[in-house]
Motif scaffolding. Structure first.
Motif, PDB file in Angstrom:
ATOM      1  N   ASP A 156       0.792  -1.227   0.000  1.00 33.77           N
ATOM      2  CA  ASP A 156       0.000   0.000   0.000  1.00 33.77           C
ATOM      3  C   ASP A 156       0.830   1.286   0.000  1.00 33.77           C
ATOM      4  O   ASP A 156       0.276   2.378   0.104  1.00 33.77           O
ATOM      5  CB  ASP A 156      -0.941  -0.005   1.216  1.00 33.77           C
ATOM      6  N   ASP A 157       2.144   1.151  -0.109  1.00 32.68           N
ATOM      7  CA  ASP A 157       3.016   2.332  -0.055  1.00 32.68           C
ATOM      8  C   ASP A 157       3.109   3.083  -1.377  1.00 32.68           C
ATOM      9  O   ASP A 157       3.422   4.276  -1.402  1.00 32.68           O
ATOM     10  CB  ASP A 157       4.418   1.950   0.414  1.00 32.68           C
ATOM     11  N   LEU A 158       2.886   2.383  -2.490  1.00 28.36           N
ATOM     12  CA  LEU A 158       2.942   3.002  -3.814  1.00 28.36           C
ATOM     13  C   LEU A 158       1.685   2.615  -4.590  1.00 28.36           C
ATOM     14  O   LEU A 158       0.944   1.737  -4.180  1.00 28.36           O
ATOM     15  CB  LEU A 158       4.187   2.542  -4.585  1.00 28.36           C
ATOM     16  N   ALA A 159       1.504   3.250  -5.721  1.00 21.77           N
ATOM     17  CA  ALA A 159       0.404   2.919  -6.627  1.00 21.77           C
ATOM     18  C   ALA A 159       0.969   2.820  -8.036  1.00 21.77           C
ATOM     19  O   ALA A 159       1.995   3.438  -8.355  1.00 21.77           O
ATOM     20  CB  ALA A 159      -0.669   4.007  -6.564  1.00 21.77           C
ATOM     21  N   VAL A 160       0.312   2.050  -8.876  1.00 18.74           N
ATOM     22  CA  VAL A 160       0.747   1.917 -10.267  1.00 18.74           C
ATOM     23  C   VAL A 160       0.825   3.298 -10.898  1.00 18.74           C
ATOM     24  O   VAL A 160      -0.096   4.101 -10.785  1.00 18.74           O
ATOM     25  CB  VAL A 160      -0.211   0.999 -11.052  1.00 18.74           C
ATOM     26  N   GLY A 161       1.957   3.583 -11.529  1.00 16.79           N
ATOM     27  CA  GLY A 161       2.181   4.869 -12.180  1.00 16.79           C
ATOM     28  C   GLY A 161       2.807   5.929 -11.280  1.00 16.79           C
ATOM     29  O   GLY A 161       3.265   6.954 -11.770  1.00 16.79           O
ATOM     30  N   GLN A 162       2.834   5.675  -9.986  1.00 17.77           N
ATOM     31  CA  GLN A 162       3.421   6.653  -9.067  1.00 17.77           C
ATOM     32  C   GLN A 162       4.925   6.731  -9.259  1.00 17.77           C
ATOM     33  O   GLN A 162       5.591   5.730  -9.497  1.00 17.77           O
ATOM     34  CB  GLN A 162       3.113   6.270  -7.618  1.00 17.77           C
ATOM     35  N   GLN A 163       5.452   7.942  -9.173  1.00 12.53           N
ATOM     36  CA  GLN A 163       6.889   8.156  -9.295  1.00 12.53           C
ATOM     37  C   GLN A 163       7.431   8.665  -7.969  1.00 12.53           C
ATOM     38  O   GLN A 163       6.826   9.538  -7.339  1.00 12.53           O
ATOM     39  CB  GLN A 163       7.188   9.151 -10.413  1.00 12.53           C
ATOM     40  N   VAL A 164       8.566   8.090  -7.559  1.00 10.60           N
ATOM     41  CA  VAL A 164       9.194   8.490  -6.306  1.00 10.60           C
ATOM     42  C   VAL A 164      10.692   8.647  -6.522  1.00 10.60           C
ATOM     43  O   VAL A 164      11.283   7.981  -7.379  1.00 10.60           O
ATOM     44  CB  VAL A 164       8.934   7.473  -5.167  1.00 10.60           C
ATOM     45  N   ALA A 165      11.295   9.523  -5.732  1.00 13.20           N
ATOM     46  CA  ALA A 165      12.751   9.691  -5.786  1.00 13.20           C
ATOM     47  C   ALA A 165      13.412   8.402  -5.311  1.00 13.20           C
ATOM     48  O   ALA A 165      12.951   7.758  -4.374  1.00 13.20           O
ATOM     49  CB  ALA A 165      13.162  10.866  -4.902  1.00 13.20           C
ATOM     50  N   ALA A 166      14.486   8.024  -5.989  1.00 11.83           N
ATOM     51  CA  ALA A 166      15.193   6.784  -5.667  1.00 11.83           C
ATOM     52  C   ALA A 166      16.682   6.961  -5.913  1.00 11.83           C
ATOM     53  O   ALA A 166      17.115   7.933  -6.542  1.00 11.83           O
ATOM     54  CB  ALA A 166      14.648   5.636  -6.517  1.00 11.83           C
ATOM     55  N   VAL A 167      17.453   6.000  -5.409  1.00  8.13           N
ATOM     56  CA  VAL A 167      18.909   6.006  -5.576  1.00  8.13           C
ATOM     57  C   VAL A 167      19.344   4.649  -6.120  1.00  8.13           C
ATOM     58  O   VAL A 167      18.948   3.605  -5.594  1.00  8.13           O
ATOM     59  CB  VAL A 167      19.616   6.276  -4.230  1.00  8.13           C
ATOM     60  N   ASP A 168      20.153   4.684  -7.170  1.00  7.25           N
ATOM     61  CA  ASP A 168      20.746   3.469  -7.733  1.00  7.25           C
ATOM     62  C   ASP A 168      22.103   3.295  -7.067  1.00  7.25           C
ATOM     63  O   ASP A 168      23.016   4.091  -7.267  1.00  7.25           O
ATOM     64  CB  ASP A 168      20.900   3.616  -9.244  1.00  7.25           C
ATOM     65  N   THR A 169      22.248   2.245  -6.255  1.00  3.89           N
ATOM     66  CA  THR A 169      23.497   2.004  -5.520  1.00  3.89           C
ATOM     67  C   THR A 169      24.452   1.097  -6.280  1.00  3.89           C
ATOM     68  O   THR A 169      25.511   0.754  -5.775  1.00  3.89           O
ATOM     69  CB  THR A 169      23.195   1.372  -4.146  1.00  3.89           C
ATOM     70  N   GLY A 170      24.052   0.675  -7.469  1.00  9.36           N
ATOM     71  CA  GLY A 170      24.920  -0.189  -8.259  1.00  9.36           C
ATOM     72  C   GLY A 170      24.440  -1.626  -8.362  1.00  9.36           C
ATOM     73  O   GLY A 170      25.035  -2.427  -9.075  1.00  9.36           O
ATOM     74  N   ARG A 171      23.376  -1.983  -7.659  1.00 12.54           N
ATOM     75  CA  ARG A 171      22.840  -3.338  -7.776  1.00 12.54           C
ATOM     76  C   ARG A 171      22.057  -3.435  -9.080  1.00 12.54           C
ATOM     77  O   ARG A 171      21.329  -2.524  -9.450  1.00 12.54           O
ATOM     78  CB  ARG A 171      21.959  -3.668  -6.586  1.00 12.54           C
ATOM     79  N   ALA A 172      22.182  -4.547  -9.754  1.00 21.50           N
ATOM     80  CA  ALA A 172      21.592  -4.704 -11.084  1.00 21.50           C
ATOM     81  C   ALA A 172      20.072  -4.686 -11.080  1.00 21.50           C
ATOM     82  O   ALA A 172      19.453  -4.240 -12.045  1.00 21.50           O
ATOM     83  CB  ALA A 172      22.083  -6.015 -11.705  1.00 21.50           C
TER      84      ALA A 172
END
Length: 124
Positions: free
Chosen positions: A64-80
């Motif tokens: 319930d934390d996100l919804a389809v189409g929702q955009q949130v700030a994120a960080v790519d730490t290098g995991r594939a």
């Protein structure tokens, strides 16, 4: 596995990496005995305008934390296959618990009290 991923875990804990935006597309959940574990899957667009990565998971967001189409700030730490929230992750807790359990299992045969009890039992 934990030792091999330790650098990625540290980067995730402190949200160190390439900032960008995660676009939620679908949630996948697994039922355990009395617990549900969910992960959102979607696309990650790096903030520097680089190539979009499709099919990555977003760590730490439940059903319930996100919804389809929702955009949130994120960080790519290098995991594939995973990106993280910008406020970091608590993945290090699981890694620490895994290491502690492994150390306990490996050291058990060498524990002094165990050897002392075995020696006493052999004398009697």
């Amino acid at each position: 596995m934990v030792a091999a991923n330790s650098a990625a875990i540290v980067r995730a804990t402190f949200a160190m990496g390439e900032p960008g935006v995660f676009s939620a597309q679908r949630v996948r959940c697994v039922q355990h005995l009395a617990h549900e574990s969910c992960e959102w899957e979607g696309d990650f667009r790096p903030g520097d305008g680089g190539a979009v990565r499709a099919g990555v998971g977003f760590y730490g967001a439940g059903r319930d934390d996100l919804a389809v189409g929702q955009q949130v700030a994120a960080v790519d730490t290098g995991r594939a296959n995973r990106v993280y929230p910008v406020d970091g992750s608590n993945e290090w807790l699981f890694a620490l618990a895994t290491l502690a359990c492994g150390a306990a299992l490996v050291s058990y045969p060498f524990h002094p009290l165990r050897r002392l009890r075995a020696a006493r039992a052999a004398r009697h």
